[in-house]
Design an enzyme around this catalytic site. Structure first.
Site, PDB file in Angstrom:
ATOM      1  N   TYR A   1      30.978 -21.970 -67.936  1.00 18.41           N
ATOM      2  CA  TYR A   1      30.824 -23.475 -67.117  1.00 18.41           C
ATOM      3  C   TYR A   1      31.716 -23.305 -65.981  1.00 18.41           C
ATOM      4  O   TYR A   1      30.984 -23.625 -64.515  1.00 18.41           O
ATOM      5  CB  TYR A   1      31.068 -24.423 -68.068  1.00 18.41           C
ATOM      6  CG  TYR A   1      30.990 -25.898 -67.389  1.00 18.41           C
ATOM      7  CD1 TYR A   1      29.528 -26.043 -67.240  1.00 18.41           C
ATOM      8  CD2 TYR A   1      32.038 -26.641 -67.261  1.00 18.41           C
ATOM      9  CE1 TYR A   1      29.278 -27.474 -66.597  1.00 18.41           C
ATOM     10  CE2 TYR A   1      31.755 -27.860 -66.349  1.00 18.41           C
ATOM     11  CZ  TYR A   1      30.380 -28.297 -66.264  1.00 18.41           C
ATOM     12  OH  TYR A   1      29.978 -29.551 -65.830  1.00 18.41           O
TER      13      TYR A   1
ATOM     14  N   SER B   1      29.284 -30.418 -58.926  1.00 18.71           N
ATOM     15  CA  SER B   1      30.115 -29.340 -59.458  1.00 18.71           C
ATOM     16  C   SER B   1      30.819 -30.144 -60.556  1.00 18.71           C
ATOM     17  O   SER B   1      30.244 -30.791 -61.532  1.00 18.71           O
ATOM     18  CB  SER B   1      31.118 -28.819 -58.492  1.00 18.71           C
ATOM     19  OG  SER B   1      31.741 -27.832 -58.730  1.00 18.71           O
TER      20      SER B   1
ATOM     21  N   LEU C   1      24.247 -38.408 -65.338  1.00 15.26           N
ATOM     22  CA  LEU C   1      24.582 -38.631 -63.966  1.00 15.26           C
ATOM     23  C   LEU C   1      23.439 -38.701 -63.227  1.00 15.26           C
ATOM     24  O   LEU C   1      23.362 -39.549 -62.212  1.00 15.26           O
ATOM     25  CB  LEU C   1      25.548 -37.840 -63.558  1.00 15.26           C
ATOM     26  CG  LEU C   1      27.099 -37.716 -64.086  1.00 15.26           C
ATOM     27  CD1 LEU C   1      27.790 -36.595 -63.437  1.00 15.26           C
ATOM     28  CD2 LEU C   1      27.636 -39.306 -63.736  1.00 15.26           C
TER      29      LEU C   1
ATOM     30  N   THR D   1      27.553 -38.998 -71.119  1.00 14.61           N
ATOM     31  CA  THR D   1      26.326 -38.530 -70.667  1.00 14.61           C
ATOM     32  C   THR D   1      25.941 -37.559 -71.942  1.00 14.61           C
ATOM     33  O   THR D   1      26.585 -37.716 -72.933  1.00 14.61           O
ATOM     34  CB  THR D   1      25.979 -37.685 -69.428  1.00 14.61           C
ATOM     35  OG1 THR D   1      26.906 -36.380 -69.883  1.00 14.61           O
ATOM     36  CG2 THR D   1      26.789 -38.273 -68.354  1.00 14.61           C
TER      37      THR D   1
ATOM     38  N   LYS E   1      30.399 -23.195 -61.874  1.00 10.40           N
ATOM     39  CA  LYS E   1      30.740 -24.451 -60.917  1.00 10.40           C
ATOM     40  C   LYS E   1      31.704 -23.963 -59.744  1.00 10.40           C
ATOM     41  O   LYS E   1      31.543 -24.422 -58.711  1.00 10.40           O
ATOM     42  CB  LYS E   1      31.529 -25.498 -61.575  1.00 10.40           C
ATOM     43  CG  LYS E   1      30.690 -26.195 -62.629  1.00 10.40           C
ATOM     44  CD  LYS E   1      29.282 -26.754 -61.957  1.00 10.40           C
ATOM     45  CE  LYS E   1      28.572 -27.659 -62.871  1.00 10.40           C
ATOM     46  NZ  LYS E   1      27.198 -28.344 -62.322  1.00 10.40           N
TER      47      LYS E   1
ATOM     48  N   ASP F   1      11.651 -27.057 -63.536  1.00 16.81           N
ATOM     49  CA  ASP F   1      12.661 -26.127 -63.883  1.00 16.81           C
ATOM     50  C   ASP F   1      13.444 -25.396 -62.674  1.00 16.81           C
ATOM     51  O   ASP F   1      12.743 -24.605 -62.212  1.00 16.81           O
ATOM     52  CB  ASP F   1      12.309 -25.265 -65.257  1.00 16.81           C
ATOM     53  CG  ASP F   1      13.195 -24.133 -65.609  1.00 16.81           C
ATOM     54  OD1 ASP F   1      14.571 -24.284 -65.143  1.00 16.81           O
ATOM     55  OD2 ASP F   1      12.844 -23.458 -66.497  1.00 16.81           O
TER      56      ASP F   1
END
Length: 270
Positions: free
Chosen positions: A148, A134, A14, A183, A152, A56
């Protein structure tokens, strides 16, 4: 008017699609990632409108220096996209301390460090738009994606607070919740736990469930993001993808139903 973008995780997925869309719109981009090699072709063909350097986001001092460098490249920033991130796949019981901290260092703290670095600059110029990438997964926890979704969800809550804090300075904040796109998030961006055999039946069920999902062209998400940043009053939250919208809506309805089911107990508590 030509805008200047700062995009983290710009080299792939993305982030790359957002970078390509901004350049196609005639804008300028400072794109950062741990590995910027994949951006070489875009930089070469950008006529100076794309500047890329390694960063980073888990390193707070590096982020502060990187944001200052990005701001100096074109003399300001208009759109900041916190896109850098990865996926940690595994059951909550299986996640090691090292995995949990490394994951949140990028997916949550990375965005926090960028936000802290850009807000003073945007406040000084009296404008700017911060886009927090997000996930539809932030709408609720789901087996094997607990860390994960947790990262988010934390990003969402922090972003909602940020939006309230900076709106008086002319700064907009939009949370975008993408669904599935083609992706490298589940290849190069994937970390996995060591599997506990007790969860084998659940994993088999999840594999069957996920095999039916469809991923879409990231350019579709990028085209919507361009429309969002063009709006004088952009949304505070937008889901990217029709299927993702349906799932987020379904999770919201389920949560509302559960809330209503136990209303009588809630009201007995005070």
């Amino acid at each position: 008017m030509t805008r200047t973008w700062f995009i983290t995780g710009a080299s792939r997925g993305l982030g790359r699609a957002f970078t390509e869309a901004a350049l196609a719109a005639g804008d300028r981009v400072v794109g950062v990632a741990r590995d910027i090699t994949p951006l070489a072709d875009l930089v070469a063909g950008s006529e100076g409108r794309l500047v890329a350097f390694p960063l980073d986001v888990a390193d707070r001092q590096a982020v502060v220096a990187g944001v200052e460098r990005a701001h100096a490249e074109f003399g300001g920033l208009d759109v900041v996209v916190n896109n850098a991130g990865g996926v940690l796949l595994g059951m909550v019981e299986e996640v090691t301390e090292e995995q949990a901290r490394a994951h949140l260092d990028t997916n949550f703290f990375g965005a926090l460090w960028v936000n802290q670095a850009v807000v003073p600059l945007l406040r000084a110029q009296g404008s700017g738009h911060v886009v927090q990438v997000s996930s539809m997964g932030s709408a609720g926890g789901f087996a094997a994606t607990g860390l994960y979704s947790a990262g988010k969800a934390a990003l969402d809550a922090m972003s909602e607070a940020l939006a309230m804090e900076v709106e008086r300075f002319g700064i907009k904040v939009t949370i975008v919740q993408p669904g599935g796109y083609r992706t490298e998030l589940f290849t190069r961006g994937l970390a996995m736990t060591e599997e506990n055999a007790a969860y084998a039946p659940l994993r088999a069920w999840l594999n069957d469930l996920w095999s039916e999902s469809e991923d879409f062209d990231p350019a579709l998400a990028a085209s919507v993001l361009l429309r969002v940043v063009d709006l004088p009053e952009p949304p505070k939250r937008v889901v990217l993808g029709g299927a993702a919208y349906g799932m987020v809506e379904e999770m919201a309805r389920a949560r509302a139903a559960e809330l209503a089911k136990w209303e009588h107990l809630s009201r007995q508590a005070g």
